[in-house]
Design a protein around this motif. Structure first.
Motif, mmCIF file in Angstrom:
data_model
loop_
_atom_site.group_PDB
_atom_site.id
_atom_site.type_symbol
_atom_site.label_atom_id
_atom_site.label_comp_id
_atom_site.label_asym_id
_atom_site.label_seq_id
_atom_site.Cartn_x
_atom_site.Cartn_y
_atom_site.Cartn_z
ATOM 1 N N SER A 135 0.831 -1.197 0.000
ATOM 2 C CA SER A 135 0.000 0.000 0.000
ATOM 3 C C SER A 135 0.868 1.250 0.000
ATOM 4 N N ASP A 136 0.245 2.351 -0.365
ATOM 5 C CA ASP A 136 0.879 3.668 -0.371
ATOM 6 C C ASP A 136 0.093 4.530 0.617
ATOM 7 N N GLU A 137 0.667 4.784 1.775
ATOM 8 C CA GLU A 137 -0.076 5.421 2.859
ATOM 9 C C GLU A 137 0.156 6.926 2.951
ATOM 10 N N ARG A 138 0.807 7.517 1.963
ATOM 11 C CA ARG A 138 1.139 8.939 2.076
ATOM 12 C C ARG A 138 -0.089 9.839 2.094
ATOM 13 N N LEU A 139 -1.126 9.449 1.375
ATOM 14 C CA LEU A 139 -2.345 10.250 1.404
ATOM 15 C C LEU A 139 -2.973 10.245 2.794
ATOM 16 N N GLU A 140 -2.919 9.088 3.459
ATOM 17 C CA GLU A 140 -3.486 8.977 4.801
ATOM 18 C C GLU A 140 -2.704 9.797 5.818
ATOM 19 N N ARG A 141 -1.474 10.091 5.518
ATOM 20 C CA ARG A 141 -0.629 10.810 6.474
ATOM 21 C C ARG A 141 -0.748 12.328 6.360
ATOM 22 N N LEU A 142 -1.548 12.815 5.448
ATOM 23 C CA LEU A 142 -1.707 14.260 5.340
ATOM 24 C C LEU A 142 -2.254 14.822 6.642
ATOM 25 N N PRO A 143 -1.733 15.955 7.095
ATOM 26 C CA PRO A 143 -2.212 16.523 8.353
ATOM 27 C C PRO A 143 -3.667 16.968 8.296
ATOM 28 N N GLU A 144 -4.138 17.313 7.105
ATOM 29 C CA GLU A 144 -5.537 17.705 6.921
ATOM 30 C C GLU A 144 -5.900 17.531 5.457
ATOM 31 N N ARG A 145 -7.195 17.516 5.167
ATOM 32 C CA ARG A 145 -7.630 17.364 3.775
ATOM 33 C C ARG A 145 -8.461 18.563 3.338
ATOM 34 N N THR A 146 -7.939 19.726 3.548
ATOM 35 C CA THR A 146 -8.582 20.914 3.007
ATOM 36 C C THR A 146 -8.195 21.054 1.546
ATOM 37 N N VAL A 147 -8.959 21.849 0.817
ATOM 38 C CA VAL A 147 -8.643 22.089 -0.588
ATOM 39 C C VAL A 147 -7.222 22.622 -0.726
ATOM 40 N N GLU A 148 -6.851 23.546 0.141
ATOM 41 C CA GLU A 148 -5.545 24.189 0.036
ATOM 42 C C GLU A 148 -4.409 23.212 0.312
ATOM 43 N N SER A 149 -4.546 22.392 1.352
ATOM 44 C CA SER A 149 -3.457 21.483 1.692
ATOM 45 C C SER A 149 -3.310 20.372 0.652
ATOM 46 N N VAL A 150 -4.427 19.853 0.162
ATOM 47 C CA VAL A 150 -4.355 18.815 -0.865
ATOM 48 C C VAL A 150 -3.719 19.364 -2.138
ATOM 49 N N ARG A 151 -4.096 20.571 -2.520
ATOM 50 C CA ARG A 151 -3.515 21.202 -3.699
ATOM 51 C C ARG A 151 -2.001 21.369 -3.537
ATOM 52 N N ARG A 152 -1.583 21.808 -2.371
ATOM 53 C CA ARG A 152 -0.166 22.095 -2.130
ATOM 54 C C ARG A 152 0.668 20.819 -2.076
ATOM 55 N N LEU A 153 0.095 19.731 -1.593
ATOM 56 C CA LEU A 153 0.857 18.513 -1.346
ATOM 57 C C LEU A 153 0.696 17.448 -2.425
#
Length: 251
Positions: A135-153
């Motif tokens: 598995s690739d767990e990097r998406l699960e490790r995001l500190p938050e899932r706001t539009v801005e943070s997802v866009r940036r990361l």
């Protein structure tokens, strides 16, 4: 070898299923398009389902013809080819451009290869019953899932990687090779199906038992029952769900 699969749109889906399965002798691909957050402008005139279909279109030839290229190379070439299809009509520099997860399994004469990009896992069961999850767990490790943070990361160092407009993302995938004799059955799943274990508390051994004894459609039926009954919702109640089973690899 037997390959079985089921791909079902979410019960509340408006529009096309954004999951896709591509399979043939000795390989299977699961693509799971990322539904955009409300109000996000992708800079692309095409739908997520279009992107997923184009990725499948360009991934298939190398797998069908037995290319010696690595799975990462095949994926990078497919992402680049899809980009050429719409670079003159769409803003490929937009960080919110349509994207997809990717899970690929290729069964060779002596080995089984896997590639996982974002949250569509590959699960192996050994002849003795041991289960291994790739598995690739990097998406699960995001500190938050706001539009801005997802866009940036998205597709950025320290963030997570998906198939979108950057071919180099393919080389950030989780990849590996396993001796074929150590693999009895393989599950390739979108996260709409893997939530059977990832959200609803069942072990991966249980997931593989359902997949091999009852089949992909029944696994998704079980997930749907949990989805409907869940007292709280994580991100979204329903999701497109895809499950692929590769079985009897010795044949």
């Amino acid at each position: 070898m037997e390959i079985r699969f089921s791909s079902q749109a979410a019960p509340d889906r408006v529009g096309a299923n954004e999951d896709l399965v591509v399979s043939g002798a000795g390989f299977a691909v699961v693509l799971d398009g990322a539904t955009p957050m409300p109000g996000v402008e992708s800079g692309c005139r095409h739908s997520v389902a279009w992107l997923v279909g184009q990725l499948g279109r360009f991934l298939a030839p190398g797998l069908v013809t037995g290319s010696e290229a690595s799975l990462a190379e095949l994926l990078a070439e497919a992402i680049e080819a899809v980009g050429r299809e719409h670079s003159d009509t769409c803003d490929l520099g937009n960080p919110d451009s349509p994207s997809s997860t990717v899970a690929i399994v290729r069964v060779q004469s002596e080995a089984v290869e896997h590639l996982v990009l974002a949250d569509s896992p590959v699960v192996y069961r050994a002849p003795a019953g041991e289960v291994t999850v790739h598995s690739d767990e990097r998406l699960e490790r995001l500190p938050e899932r706001t539009v801005e943070s997802v866009r940036r990361l998205r597709n950025a160092p320290g963030g997570f990687w998906v198939a979108s407009t950057k071919p180099d993302a393919a080389y950030e995938a989780v990849t590996g090779t396993t001796d074929r004799s150590e693999v009895e059955a393989i599950g390739v799943l979108s996260d709409g199906a893997s939530r059977f274990s990832e959200q609803y508390g069942h072990s991966w051994e249980e997931l593989m038992a359902v997949l091999t004894s009852e089949g992909p459609s029944r696994l998704i039926d079980r997930v749907r029952a949990y989805d409907a009954a869940a007292p709280t919702v994580r991100w979204k109640r329903y999701d497109d769900a895809t499950a692929v089973l590769l079985y009897e690899l010795g044949r």
